[in-house]
Design a protein around this motif. Sequence first.
Motif, short mmCIF file in Angstrom:
data_model
loop_
_atom_site.label_atom_id
_atom_site.label_comp_id
_atom_site.label_asym_id
_atom_site.label_seq_id
_atom_site.Cartn_x
_atom_site.Cartn_y
_atom_site.Cartn_z
N LEU A 22 0.23 5.10 0.76
CA LEU A 22 -0.78 5.97 1.33
C LEU A 22 -0.65 7.37 0.76
O LEU A 22 0.43 7.93 0.69
N TRP B 249 -2.69 1.57 -4.09
CA TRP B 249 -1.90 0.35 -4.00
C TRP B 249 -1.39 -0.04 -5.38
O TRP B 249 -1.87 0.47 -6.40
N ARG C 204 -7.42 1.04 8.60
CA ARG C 204 -6.78 2.35 8.57
C ARG C 204 -7.67 3.40 9.24
O ARG C 204 -8.87 3.20 9.41
N LEU D 198 -6.79 5.57 -0.16
CA LEU D 198 -5.58 4.77 -0.23
C LEU D 198 -5.29 4.41 -1.68
O LEU D 198 -6.19 4.33 -2.51
N GLU E 220 -6.57 8.76 6.61
CA GLU E 220 -5.59 8.30 5.62
C GLU E 220 -6.21 8.06 4.25
O GLU E 220 -5.49 7.76 3.29
N THR F 151 0.83 -1.20 0.00
CA THR F 151 0.00 0.00 0.00
C THR F 151 0.86 1.24 0.00
O THR F 151 1.85 1.33 0.69
#
Length: 812
Positions: free
Chosen positions: A7, A417, A408, A415, A412, A5
Motif C-alpha cells: 500500500l 502490487w 480497501r 494501491l 488507501e 499488496t
Amino acid sequence: MGLGTLLRWIFSPCAGSQALDCRSGSLDTIKNVSDLHLVWTTGWNTCEIGEGCYETVILIQNGQELNLVVTKGCTTAINKEPQITRHRTGPGISIISYTHVCRHEDFCNDLSSTETIWIPPPVTAPGTLRCPHCLSTHGCDNVPEVCPAGTHCYSGILKLRGVGLSSNLRIQGCMSQSGCNVLNGTQTIGRIDVSENCNPGSGPQALECKSGKLEVVIKLSKLPLHWTTSWQTCKIGEGCQETMVLIQNGPEVNFVMTKGCTRDRDQKPRLTQHRTGPGLSITSYTHVCRSRDFCNDLSSTDVLWIPPPVTGTGTLSCPLCLSKDDCPKNPPEQVCPTGSTDCYNGLVELRGGGIFTDLRVQGCMPQPGCNLLNGTQTIGPIDVNENCSPQLVSKALKCQHGTLVTIREISELPLQWTAGQVTCEVGEGCQDTLMMVETGQQVSLVLTKGCTSIQDHKARVTEHRTGPGLSVISYTRVCRQEDLCNYLSTTAPLWAPPPASAPGTLRCPRCLSTKGCDEASEQVCPAGSTACYSGVLRVMGGEIITSLRVGGCMPQPGCNLLNGTRKIGPMDVSENCNPQLDTLTCHRGVMLKFSSSLAEEAVAWTSPGTQECEAGEVCQETLLLVDVGQKAILVGSKGCSKAGAQNAMGVSIYSRPPGVVIASYAQFCSSDLCNRASSSSVLLGSLPRPAAPRPGDLRCPVCVQFSGSCSRNTNFVTCPQGTTHCYNGNIELRGGGLSSTMSIQGCMTSSSKSLLGNSKMIGIFSAKEIHEGKKDTDTQLPNGVTSVSNLAWVLALGLSLALFCGGLCPPC
C-alpha cells in the motif's frame, strides 16, 4: 495468494515540485532502562513527488526494561508538527509515542535519540502486590516483581503492524487499573496499527510469520543487504520458513529470498555452500521454526555471504553474465581465477515459495559440464533446475501471473502490487485485467494476470458507471511484444478522486463485501441520486470466482450497475438484485486416503473442481477419520448441501483411544468457496494425544475396509490396556457424493458397544451403524439430507478410488 499488496499513497504532482529525500528504516529492540538514552541511524529513500517524510517512535517501559520501536520513510499524509503523546504514564507500565510528518527540507524526519521524548516516570512507593514480569517478543520467564502501590496485574500481547514492522510483544507487569486496555483505546500511532489481546486462548494457536519475497541482481560491493517484510497468519499446525539463495559471479550477485508459512517440519538454520569456486559460487540458507511468532526473522545477508578466498588470475577468459533477462550477444569477458578450467553457459530456473525466475549465467568453473548446482534440486520451497542447451529453452512468452480480490478504503488509493510469473504456451500472450467498484468511502479491486489466447489490444480503460454514487471502472490489456509485458502494478492509471458533489436528500444503505451486508450503514447520497441499489455482482474467470455484495446510491432505479457489461477481459460478470435467487459456488470433490499414520500426520485435502449450488444451499466440507491402529482411512467430501446450520464448524470425536478412534470435522458456510480447508490438520489439531498405552491381555482382529468386508483371516493384535472387548461391525455412509459401507474390526473399551453412539449424521454424511449384538433395521434419513445412491455416484467413487489407490487398494 499469487499477489501481495504494497500500500502506498501517490499525490498528483504539482508543477515545479521536487522529490524529497527522507530518512528510511525501522527498528524494534528491547533494552534496559539503564542504557538510555538510545541513539540510532537509518538509511534513506527518495520519495515520489508530493510525498513527505514521516517518523514514528514508540517507547514502552515495564519495570527496568524498555521496548523501542522506530519507523521512518515517505508518506502522503499531511504535514504534522512533532507530537509527543503519553498513552499511559504509570504507575507501572508506561507508553510514550512521537509522531512527525514534514516536507520543508530533505531528511527533515531526523529524530535520532530518545533524549527529547523520554521522561522517567515519577517514583512511587512500593505496594504489596506482586505480578509476573515480562517484556519480550519471544517467551516469558514470569519472574514476579513488586508493584507500585495502587496497581493491578496486566498480561497481554501487544501487536504492532506498520511499514516494515511486525511484532507481537508479550507484556506482563503492573498497571494503574485492571482490564485489557494498556493503550488507553489507541489503535493507530503514526503509520503503526496497534492492538492488544489479553485472552490468547487454549489449545493449538495459529502462528504469525514474516512473509515476502525478494529477487535482485546487484553489485557485490552492495553487500550486506538488509530488508524488511510483511507478515501473514498461518493455518494451525503450520510453521514459519525462510530461504535465501546467493549466487556470485565475478563482481555481481543474484540474491533470492522467500519467507512465509509452511507445512514442512522444523529445521534448524542451515547454511549450505553448493559451490565455493573458484569462479561461480552458490550459498543458501534455510530455516523452518514453530518456536514463536515471527521466528523466521533473519533480515540481513550477514550470515549468508562469506567472501571467497582470494586467488590469483589464471589464463582462461570467459564471458561474464548474470541476468534475469537475456545475456548480450557479445558479453564482456573476465579473466578467470586460478583453478578455472571451463566456461559455464546455462539457464538456472528457480520455482517455488512465490519465486519464478530464469537466471542466465555465464562465468568460470573448475570443471566442465552442466552442474553449477552440484546436483541440488530443491532449496527450501524452491525447486532449482539448470539447462545448458539453449536450443531446448522454450521460446514461449513469460507473463506476470496472479489474482487479487480485496476491499480497501479510498484513502488507501492508489494501491501497488507485485505478481508472480508463468511460462505460457507457444503463441499465447499476456493479459492484464483490473475492475474497481467504488461506493462511499470504499473500493473493491478484482485483478487477474496471466496467459491468454485472445488477440493483442492496447491498454483500455472503460467507465462502466461514473456516478454520482456507485461507479465501476475497468482496465484491460493483451500484449505479446516482450516477456512480462502485462506489467500493470498500480491503480494509478484508473483511479482519480471523484468530483466533489453536493449532498442530496436520499439516504441509502452502503455495502461492499464478499461476505454479507446484514449491518450496512446508511449514507447520504450525492445530489442526482434517485434510487438505492442492492445487488450481488458475480465475477467468474481468469482464475477468479467471487460474489461481491454491493449497496449504494444510483441515478436511476433498476438492476443495471454494469450498464449491460457481461465480460471484462477473461472475467464473466453478472448481477443479481433478487436475494432469493442468489446462489453460491463451492469447492466440490471426494477424497479417500489409506495409511497407518493418518491420525498423526496431516495430508493435503484438495478438490478437483467447483459446483454451482441451488438456491438456498450452502457449502459444506466433511472429513471422517477411522483409525484402528495398524491402519486408518480418511474420507473427505466438499460440495453443496441443504443440511446443517449456516456458518457452523466443529470437530466431533465419537470413539476415543485406547482402541478404535473415529472423529470428524465438518463445516457448513454461506460464502463463495468458503469450504476451502486444504489439509487434514483442521481435524488432527483437535484429536487427543495420549501417551502410548501398555499392552493388555485382550487380543482382537483389526481391520478397516472401505466398500468391502473384513476377511475372517484378519490379523490379530494385542489390544492396549483399558480395552475390554472386540468390535466387529459396519457403518453405512450416504451423502456428499458417497454411497458405501465401511467394515471395521478392532479393540474397544467397556463404555459402549457402539462406535457412533446415537449419532446419525457425520457432517454431510448420514450414518447407520450395524454391529454385533445390534439388529439391522432400516433407518430413514433425516429431513433435508439428500441420499445419493444412484449409479452415477457409485461410478464417480470408483474413479476416485482408482486415482488414489492406483486401481488396487491395499488390503486390511
